[in-house]
Design a protein around this motif. Structure first.
Motif, mmCIF file in Angstrom:
data_model
loop_
_atom_site.group_PDB
_atom_site.id
_atom_site.type_symbol
_atom_site.label_atom_id
_atom_site.label_comp_id
_atom_site.label_asym_id
_atom_site.label_seq_id
_atom_site.Cartn_x
_atom_site.Cartn_y
_atom_site.Cartn_z
ATOM 1 N N ASN A 1 1.221 -1.455 0.462
ATOM 2 C CA ASN A 1 0.503 0.132 -0.188
ATOM 3 C C ASN A 1 0.716 1.530 0.239
ATOM 4 O OD1 ASN A 1 -1.975 1.823 0.168
ATOM 5 N ND2 ASN A 1 -2.862 1.014 2.029
ATOM 6 N N PHE B 1 -11.881 -4.459 3.038
ATOM 7 C CA PHE B 1 -10.737 -3.860 2.734
ATOM 8 C C PHE B 1 -10.741 -2.613 2.041
ATOM 9 C CE2 PHE B 1 -7.837 -7.493 1.568
ATOM 10 C CZ PHE B 1 -7.598 -7.977 2.361
ATOM 11 N N ARG B 2 -11.475 -2.629 1.485
ATOM 12 C CA ARG B 2 -11.449 -0.853 0.585
ATOM 13 C C ARG B 2 -11.513 0.395 1.695
ATOM 14 N NH1 ARG B 2 -14.997 0.970 -4.522
ATOM 15 N NH2 ARG B 2 -16.595 0.652 -2.792
ATOM 16 N N ALA C 1 -8.137 -0.169 3.609
ATOM 17 C CA ALA C 1 -6.646 0.987 2.845
ATOM 18 C C ALA C 1 -6.622 2.527 2.371
ATOM 19 C CB ALA C 1 -7.227 0.116 1.153
ATOM 20 N N ILE D 1 -3.968 -0.480 6.050
ATOM 21 C CA ILE D 1 -3.346 -1.831 5.557
ATOM 22 C C ILE D 1 -1.844 -1.056 4.661
ATOM 23 C CG2 ILE D 1 -3.641 -3.248 3.664
ATOM 24 C CD1 ILE D 1 -6.170 -3.008 3.654
ATOM 25 N N SER E 1 -1.228 -5.733 1.382
ATOM 26 C CA SER E 1 -2.504 -6.652 1.512
ATOM 27 C C SER E 1 -2.623 -7.663 0.522
ATOM 28 C CB SER E 1 -4.060 -6.495 0.372
ATOM 29 O OG SER E 1 -3.605 -5.520 -0.169
ATOM 30 N N TRP F 1 -4.149 -10.575 -3.301
ATOM 31 C CA TRP F 1 -4.796 -10.473 -3.210
ATOM 32 C C TRP F 1 -4.990 -10.847 -4.907
ATOM 33 C CZ3 TRP F 1 -9.942 -9.825 -1.424
ATOM 34 C CH2 TRP F 1 -11.274 -9.751 -2.658
ATOM 35 N N ASP G 1 -10.698 0.347 -5.583
ATOM 36 C CA ASP G 1 -10.213 -0.891 -4.664
ATOM 37 C C ASP G 1 -9.299 -1.566 -5.495
ATOM 38 O OD1 ASP G 1 -10.953 -1.015 -7.099
ATOM 39 O OD2 ASP G 1 -12.800 -2.202 -6.737
ATOM 40 N N GLN G 2 -8.394 0.072 -5.570
ATOM 41 C CA GLN G 2 -6.743 -1.053 -5.615
ATOM 42 C C GLN G 2 -5.579 -1.091 -5.018
ATOM 43 O OE1 GLN G 2 -6.916 2.114 -9.083
ATOM 44 N NE2 GLN G 2 -6.039 0.434 -10.292
ATOM 45 N N LEU G 3 -5.736 -1.968 -4.238
ATOM 46 C CA LEU G 3 -5.199 -1.777 -2.988
ATOM 47 C C LEU G 3 -3.769 -1.336 -2.521
ATOM 48 C CD1 LEU G 3 -6.786 -5.401 -1.566
ATOM 49 C CD2 LEU G 3 -7.625 -3.004 -1.083
ATOM 50 N N GLN G 4 -2.847 -0.946 -3.840
ATOM 51 C CA GLN G 4 -1.599 -0.438 -3.856
ATOM 52 C C GLN G 4 -1.606 1.052 -3.784
ATOM 53 O OE1 GLN G 4 -3.082 -1.919 -6.635
ATOM 54 N NE2 GLN G 4 -1.693 -2.208 -8.247
ATOM 55 N N PRO H 1 -5.461 2.981 -3.191
ATOM 56 C CA PRO H 1 -6.540 3.284 -3.346
ATOM 57 C C PRO H 1 -6.686 4.759 -3.555
ATOM 58 C CG PRO H 1 -6.193 2.112 -0.910
ATOM 59 C CD PRO H 1 -4.877 2.438 -2.563
#
Length: 633
Positions: free
Chosen positions: A350, A486-487, A490, A495, A498, A500, A523-526, A528
């Motif tokens: 993240n 998650f979202r 993040a 976070i 993660s 995924w 919702d792109q966890l790297q 967000p």
């Protein structure tokens, strides 16, 4: 200038056999309702020019009507699978990922700037009301441009370089969307698994809109639904992607008939569905789908004991042996399709972490590369996937025309010595008595990796990675949390990293949007927070400040403004090169296999296919409406 995609669109309608149009046959399943006068005869339900699906030309058998398909879902929200599986779109992909008009009779695209759509004469929603230009006007003017219903403004697909699209009604069946610059993403967004919505059943929805409904009546409806704002009411009643409102008219092959709350949802055939087979038989062949809500953890066991007729959701390759054994005891078969994800599992650092120390470290490419080089992907492949997957970075698959070996091989060699050297260069030199590196503020270098915990595969792989990282002085801890949290966690920076999936679409063409390689969604966890900034046109989140990320967004903008196929391909490959070289996602393996359990009675289900959310909509592009059951239920 009319593009090649336009020619395809026009040809699909022009090629309809004229002799077929008068040869359509009444559905056996609906004949009693027709006799009772509850639904009109078939000739009054179909459009004047229905879409003809030549089943035999697809290498399948023309089918028969009837039967019920049971499926298991992990929660109520998964009724959205019927919208994805049914795959009814204004414009949609075929199984070769070529675009064709579907709900539309035809379309024209001039320089990817001006899109003219032609509706089918006599096309109807599932409640029998006509599909007309008014449904598109209502969606554009009364929903997308309404500040109460769309406070963030038009969707990003309709705004190019700050310019909102122009919408025109040319006549009752002809519409035009235009921009002064190219919008090559427009048709692809309409064909997506979660499509851009530009048409709504206006005759039904106007009763929930303050512009059209009497104030007192609207107030009474709000009280009945226990809501405070009319905008909340309209959004609830209009939700089509997750069809929780049984009264909402649809164009899909099956419509939900079950209101909330429920633990079983019945989807019945849409009597006004616009497709027929080459023999004039109205599709879909299957009468109904029954979706039973179950605990996600129990889905593999239930599927393997005969409680499902078509199951892919909730099962994974780790369940394959058990499911295959079920073939000996139950009338089921298990097929293996190839997943389309760029990586079956991926570690997503993240870059927007609220922890300033970890944020700075994870933004250092040397750290991301070191964490990748420390992983032994060959051992993961053999231990978890029986050696059947491909060790790879998170990138496109060989099935994509954009594939390059250098993208797949970027920073995936198992090289602990180089990983150690890179971490030293990044300043993580000091270690404690256990050999764990110390952060600049004196803390141990402990990375908590969050996972939804929906499969033991995640935690099993992370246990292996914990061993690899321990050897280079990084401690890994696993934290399991619900997917739904998650979202928000993040975006809030809670976070650090993660686990995924990798990129959704691992089989893109140059005409498909490369936005998955840049921060474009929250919702792109790297990244967000950067994705939220993009989605909100700069109103929320933060503007990216990493040069390589800024470059990805510049390239994405160039792609969105391009009308040249060669330039789009060049942009795609440059973005793939940056994405993999910078290791924004630590991919592990791809080309993994998805088990799909089906009843032995199911016909026309392909033996092989590409399984993924984007772009194949799981089974959607393979025309679920042409599947049929031998012998009925």
């Amino acid at each position: 200038m009319i593009t090649r995609r336009t020619a395809l669109g026009m040809l699909a309608t022009a090629a309809l056999p004229r002799t077929l149009l008068g040869a359509t046959r009444e559905l056996d399943a609906l004949a009693p309702l027709v006799a009772e006068g509850k639904v009109p005869p078939l000739s009054e339900r179909l459009p004047k020019t229905p879409r003809v699906i030549n089943v035999a030309a697809m290498g399948r058998e023309p089918g028969r009507h009837g039967g019920r398909i049971r499926m298991l879902i992990g929660s109520v929200k998964d009724i959205r699978l019927m919208t994805i599986y049914g795959y009814t779109r204004l414009v949609g992909y075929d199984q070769n990922l070529n675009l064709h008009p579907d709900v539309l009779e035809s379309y024209e695209s001039e320089e990817d700037r001006i899109f003219t759509f032609r509706l089918r004469e006599g096309h109807k929603w599932s409640d029998g009301t006509p599909l007309t230009a008014e449904d598109f006007r209502y969606c554009w003017e009364d929903v997308l441009l309404n500040e109460d219903l769309a406070p963030a403004g038009l969707p990003t697909a309709l705004v190019i370089d700050g310019e909102a699209g122009k919408f025109e009604v040319l006549d009752g069946r002809t519409l035009r969307y235009s921009w002064s610059v190219p919008n090559p993403d427009f048709l692809q967004k309409l064909a997506a698994p979660q499509p851009l919505v530009i048409a709504m059943p206006s005759a039904y929805l106007k009763q929930f809109h303050k512009k059209y409904q009497d104030e007192e009546k609207l107030k009474a409806i709000l009280e009945e639904e226990r809501l405070r704002k009319w905008s909340q009411l309209h959004m609830r009643m209009a939700r089509s992607y997750r069809p929780e409102n049984p009264d909402l008219p649809t164009l899909d092959p099956w419509r939900n008939t079950t209101p909330l709350p429920a633990d079983q949802f019945v989807f019945e055939r849409n009597p006004y569905f616009h497709r027929v087979d080459e023999n004039g038989l109205q599709l879909p062949y299957i009468d109904r789908f029954v979706l039973n809500v179950s605990s996600s953890a129990l889905i593999p066991a239930k599927a393997g004991t005969g409680e499902s007729d078509l199951q892919a959701a909730g099962i994974d390759f780790v369940d394959y042996t058990f499911l295959k054994d079920a073939e000996k005891r139950y009338p089921v078969k298990v097929k293996l399709w190839k997943k389309t994800q760029g990586s079956r599992l991926a570690l997503l650092p993240n870059l927007n972490s609220a922890d300033p120390v970890w944020r700075a470290l994870l933004r250092d490419v040397r750290v991301r590369r070191a964490l990748s080089l420390a992983i032994d992907r060959r051992e993961i492949n053999k231990a978890m996937f029986y050696g059947l997957t491909k060790e790879s970075a998170d990138t496109v698959l060989p099935e994509s025309p954009l594939f390059e070996p250098e993208f797949a091989n970027a920073w995936i060699a198992h090289d602990p010595d180089r990983a150690n050297a890179l971490l030293d260069e990044a300043g993580l030199v000091e270690r404690d008595s256990d050999g764990i590196r110390l952060l600049p503020d004196g803390r141990r270098a402990q990375i908590v990796v969050e996972t939804p915990g929906e499969s033991t595969l995640d935690t099993d792989v992370l246990q292996l990675i914990a061993d690899y990282w321990q050897k280079v002085g990084i401690s890994l801890f696993i934290r399991t949390s619900q997917r739904d949290t998650f979202r928000s966690r993040a975006i809030g920076g809670e976070i650090i990293m993660s686990m995924w999936f990798g990129i959704d679409n691992g089989v893109p063409t140059a005409d498909m949007n490369p936005g998955q390689l840049a921060p474009t969604a929250d919702d792109q966890l790297q990244w967000p927070v950067w994705g939220l900034n993009y989605m909100s046109h700069g109103e929320m989140g933060e503007t990216p400040d990493m040069p390589s990320v800024v470059e990805l967004l510049k390239l994405l903008k160039r792609w969105r403004l391009s009308s040249d196929a060669a330039e789009r391909e060049e942009i795609w490959k440059e973005m793939l090169s940056i994405y993999t070289d910078q290791v924004f996602s630590i991919g592990l393996v791809n080309a993994s296999l998805q088990p799909i359990l089906i009843t032995e009675k199911l016909r026309n289900f392909p033996d092989e296919g590409l399984y993924g959310f984007d772009p194949t909509s799981y089974f959607g592009v393979y025309k679920t409406d042409t599947f049929w059951l031998e012998g009925g239920n």
